[in-house]
Motif scaffolding. Structure first.
Motif, short mmCIF file in Angstrom:
data_model
loop_
_atom_site.label_atom_id
_atom_site.label_comp_id
_atom_site.label_asym_id
_atom_site.label_seq_id
_atom_site.Cartn_x
_atom_site.Cartn_y
_atom_site.Cartn_z
N UNK A 39 -48.48 20.49 4.18
CA UNK A 39 -49.21 19.38 3.53
C UNK A 39 -50.22 18.72 4.46
N UNK A 40 -49.86 18.51 5.72
CA UNK A 40 -50.79 17.87 6.65
C UNK A 40 -51.97 18.77 6.96
N UNK A 41 -51.74 20.07 7.07
CA UNK A 41 -52.84 21.00 7.31
C UNK A 41 -53.80 21.00 6.13
N UNK A 42 -53.26 20.95 4.92
CA UNK A 42 -54.11 20.91 3.72
C UNK A 42 -54.93 19.62 3.68
N UNK A 43 -54.30 18.48 4.01
CA UNK A 43 -55.03 17.20 4.05
C UNK A 43 -56.14 17.24 5.08
N UNK A 44 -55.84 17.76 6.25
CA UNK A 44 -56.84 17.81 7.31
C UNK A 44 -57.98 18.75 6.95
N UNK A 45 -57.67 19.86 6.30
CA UNK A 45 -58.71 20.79 5.87
C UNK A 45 -59.61 20.14 4.82
N UNK A 46 -59.01 19.44 3.86
CA UNK A 46 -59.79 18.77 2.82
C UNK A 46 -60.70 17.69 3.43
N UNK A 47 -60.16 16.94 4.38
CA UNK A 47 -60.95 15.89 5.05
C UNK A 47 -62.12 16.50 5.82
N UNK A 48 -61.86 17.61 6.51
CA UNK A 48 -62.90 18.29 7.27
C UNK A 48 -64.00 18.83 6.34
N UNK A 49 -63.59 19.42 5.21
CA UNK A 49 -64.56 19.94 4.25
C UNK A 49 -65.40 18.82 3.65
N UNK A 50 -64.76 17.67 3.37
CA UNK A 50 -65.49 16.52 2.83
C UNK A 50 -66.52 16.01 3.84
N UNK A 51 -66.14 15.97 5.11
CA UNK A 51 -67.07 15.54 6.14
C UNK A 51 -68.24 16.52 6.26
N UNK A 52 -67.96 17.80 6.13
CA UNK A 52 -69.03 18.80 6.19
C UNK A 52 -69.97 18.67 4.99
N UNK A 53 -69.42 18.38 3.82
CA UNK A 53 -70.26 18.17 2.64
C UNK A 53 -71.12 16.92 2.80
N UNK A 54 -70.53 15.84 3.32
CA UNK A 54 -71.28 14.61 3.54
C UNK A 54 -72.42 14.83 4.52
N UNK A 55 -72.14 15.58 5.58
CA UNK A 55 -73.18 15.87 6.57
C UNK A 55 -74.26 16.78 5.97
N UNK A 56 -73.86 17.75 5.17
CA UNK A 56 -74.82 18.67 4.56
C UNK A 56 -75.74 17.94 3.59
N UNK A 57 -75.24 16.89 2.96
CA UNK A 57 -76.06 16.13 2.00
C UNK A 57 -77.21 15.40 2.69
N UNK A 58 -77.08 15.13 3.97
CA UNK A 58 -78.13 14.42 4.70
C UNK A 58 -79.04 15.37 5.47
N UNK A 59 -78.83 16.65 5.32
CA UNK A 59 -79.59 17.65 6.06
C UNK A 59 -81.04 17.68 5.56
#
Length: 168
Positions: free
Chosen positions: A138-158
């Protein structure tokens, strides 16, 4: 050697160092409250095993290094506070004692204690499957989802730059 023929408190023979590194990375990124609650749930019908400190939780500094452009010359970026701990579960019978290790950014001694305890328990066959299922996955899945969300947020400002050719 099948898992059923392994003595109950012997370390898991099938656990690779890569698998242990992966679960230790998950434990290092898990907040204390989440880790404590998950350990309580996972061990609800059992008591926490007795252990001795090989290295009680201690706080120190680690030098953080960077590289110019990600691949250039390394340089000292600054220092980060880290907490580390090492414990040994009491051996039962003639089995070898299991050692748990933890290291994480920050100054939370209790978090290091919980992570080291979880690391030691994950090495034991009788706890490995349930702890991996209730704690690590469960913690690995949460951390992966958080990391993907951060990557999406960063990609939106590219911003894409291009050069127009002048002349001819």
């Amino acid at each position: 050697m099948s898992p059923s023929s392994v003595p109950p408190s012997a370390p898991l023979p099938a656990v690779s160092s890569a698998a242990r590194r992966a679960w230790m990375a998950v434990l290092a990124r898990t907040p204390r409250a989440d880790l404590e609650a998950a350990l309580q749930r996972a061990l609800q019908d059992q008591s926490i095993p007795a252990y001795d400190w090989l290295r009680p939780p201690e706080i120190g500094l680690a030098m953080v290094r960077g590289r110019i452009g990600g691949s250039g010359d390394p340089f000292n970026l600054g220092e980060a506070t880290v907490t580390r701990a090492t414990l040994r579960l009491h051996a039962s019978g003639d089995a070898e004692a299991t050692v748990g290790v933890a290291c994480h950014l920050g100054r939370d001694r209790r978090r290091a204690e919980l992570a080291a305890l979880a690391d030691a328990l994950l090495q034991m066959p009788e706890h490995h499957d349930s702890l991996h299922r209730q704690l690590i996955e469960p913690f690995a899945a949460q951390q992966k989802a958080r990391r993907e969300q951060q990557q999406q947020d960063a990609a939106a400002t590219r911003v894409e730059f291009f050069t127009m050719v002048r002349g001819d």
